[in-house]
Design a protein around this motif. Structure first.
Motif, PDB file in Angstrom:
ATOM      1  N   LEU B  53       0.466  -0.792  -0.245  1.00 14.46           N
ATOM      2  CA  LEU B  53       0.376   0.585  -0.358  1.00 14.46           C
ATOM      3  C   LEU B  53       1.037   1.376   0.018  1.00 14.46           C
ATOM      4  CD1 LEU B  53      -2.942  -1.076   2.953  1.00 14.46           C
ATOM      5  CD2 LEU B  53      -2.669  -0.976   0.573  1.00 14.46           C
ATOM      6  N   ARG B  54       2.342   1.345  -0.166  1.00 18.06           N
ATOM      7  CA  ARG B  54       3.071   1.950   0.258  1.00 18.06           C
ATOM      8  C   ARG B  54       2.880   3.304  -1.133  1.00 18.06           C
ATOM      9  NH1 ARG B  54       8.547   0.951  -1.884  1.00 18.06           N
ATOM     10  NH2 ARG B  54       8.283  -0.020   0.086  1.00 18.06           N
ATOM     11  N   ARG B  55       2.570   2.909  -2.026  1.00 22.67           N
ATOM     12  CA  ARG B  55       2.358   4.090  -2.742  1.00 22.67           C
ATOM     13  C   ARG B  55       1.544   4.534  -3.046  1.00 22.67           C
ATOM     14  NH1 ARG B  55       4.176   4.386  -9.134  1.00 22.67           N
ATOM     15  NH2 ARG B  55       5.321   2.166  -8.523  1.00 22.67           N
ATOM     16  N   LYS B  56      -0.150   4.027  -2.979  1.00 21.63           N
ATOM     17  CA  LYS B  56      -0.641   4.293  -2.426  1.00 21.63           C
ATOM     18  C   LYS B  56      -1.131   5.147  -0.826  1.00 21.63           C
ATOM     19  CE  LYS B  56      -6.373   2.899  -1.959  1.00 21.63           C
ATOM     20  NZ  LYS B  56      -6.836   3.643  -0.460  1.00 21.63           N
ATOM     21  N   ILE B  57      -0.833   5.568  -0.199  1.00 17.67           N
ATOM     22  CA  ILE B  57      -1.169   6.055   1.019  1.00 17.67           C
ATOM     23  C   ILE B  57       0.365   7.281   0.193  1.00 17.67           C
ATOM     24  CG2 ILE B  57       0.194   5.722   3.381  1.00 17.67           C
ATOM     25  CD1 ILE B  57      -0.735   2.929   3.504  1.00 17.67           C
ATOM     26  N   LYS B  59       1.109   9.048  -2.010  1.00 17.14           N
ATOM     27  CA  LYS B  59       0.422   9.720  -3.200  1.00 17.14           C
ATOM     28  C   LYS B  59      -0.943  10.607  -2.366  1.00 17.14           C
ATOM     29  CE  LYS B  59      -2.599   9.445  -7.314  1.00 17.14           C
ATOM     30  NZ  LYS B  59      -3.374   8.603  -8.240  1.00 17.14           N
ATOM     31  N   GLU B  60      -1.251  10.110  -1.414  1.00 16.34           N
ATOM     32  CA  GLU B  60      -2.186  11.121  -0.866  1.00 16.34           C
ATOM     33  C   GLU B  60      -1.717  11.840   0.491  1.00 16.34           C
ATOM     34  OE1 GLU B  60      -5.617  11.114  -0.790  1.00 16.34           O
ATOM     35  OE2 GLU B  60      -5.488   9.872  -2.282  1.00 16.34           O
TER      36      GLU B  60
END
Lengths: 146, 88
Positions: B53-57, B59-60
């Motif tokens: 989930l690194r990229r998603k978190i 990005k936010e």
């Protein structure tokens, strides 16, 4: 070469990513350490949840890193914008010390006695760009002399 | 530029840094808590899921950082324009 605020954002985004990766590593190490000590998965889980809820250990370090990065990017951005109005001018600019600071670093004190053009200050380092001992926490500013 | 204006800039910037940094770190803590609570008390899964989930978190977080940066830009620009106006 003028500093662009988009570049500042890119650097800070990289730092956020680095902080998150460090969190992944730190949590992995914490879990392994607890396992070596014979702590059950249930207890490890409870400890991690408590650490996160109370901002302790790796989570506290991560939170601190995020807040520090926000301090840096917002400080640098505001300073860049406030000083770059003089870009391309030949105005004689003086270095105004931060009026809220109790003490000033030696570099800012030295700079406060100088008057230079924007280009000359750019070579030395504009206020808040990290070239002084107070680094990106510098809240001095440039104003037109005279 | 008068001293009071410079003081106001420093105070408003400090306030912005404090509020935005805390707001986003709280947002990230909530996201992480949600991840951990979704792991059915299995620590072995936590690191893997954090990685996925690194990229998603992040990005936010960067979106929020960019929004806060716009506010800092406005503060700096207003001060800069007043400094220029003082020249005239």
């Amino acid at each position: 070469m003028p500093i662009k605020t988009k570049n500042i954002l890119n650097i800070s985004a990289g730092e956020l990513d680095r902080a998150y990766r460090a969190l992944e590593t730190d949590i992995g190490v914490e879990i392994e350490r607890m396992r070596v000590l014979g702590i059950s998965d249930d207890e490890i889980y409870s400890r991690l949840e408590a650490s996160l809820t109370n901002n302790l250990g790796s989570f506290g370090k991560f939170k601190g890193a995020i807040e520090k990065e926000f301090d840096i990017i917002l400080g640098e951005t505001a300073q860049v914008e406030s000083n770059q109005v003089f870009e391309g001018t030949k105005e004689e600019l003086k270095w105004e010390l931060d009026p809220t600071a109790q003490e000033h670093c030696p570099d800012c004190l030295d700079n406060s006695e100088e008057v230079k053009t924007f280009d000359e200050w750019s070579m030395i380092g504009l206020p808040g760009m990290g070239n002084t001992q107070c680094g990106t926490y510098c809240r001095c500013t440039l104003t037109v002399s005279g | 530029m008068n001293r009071e204006r410079h003081v106001r800039f420093v105070e408003e910037l400090g306030d912005l840094q404090d509020k935005q940094g805390k707001r986003v770190s709280r947002m990230l803590s909530r996201a992480l808590l949600k991840i951990i609570r979704g792991m059915e008390r299995k620590p072995s899964k936590i690191v893997k899921v954090l990685r996925v989930l690194r990229r998603k978190i992040m990005k936010e977080a960067v979106i929020e950082m960019a929004k806060a940066q716009l506010k800092a830009k406005k503060l700096g620009k207003e001060l800069g324009e007043e400094k220029l106006a003082d020249k005239d």
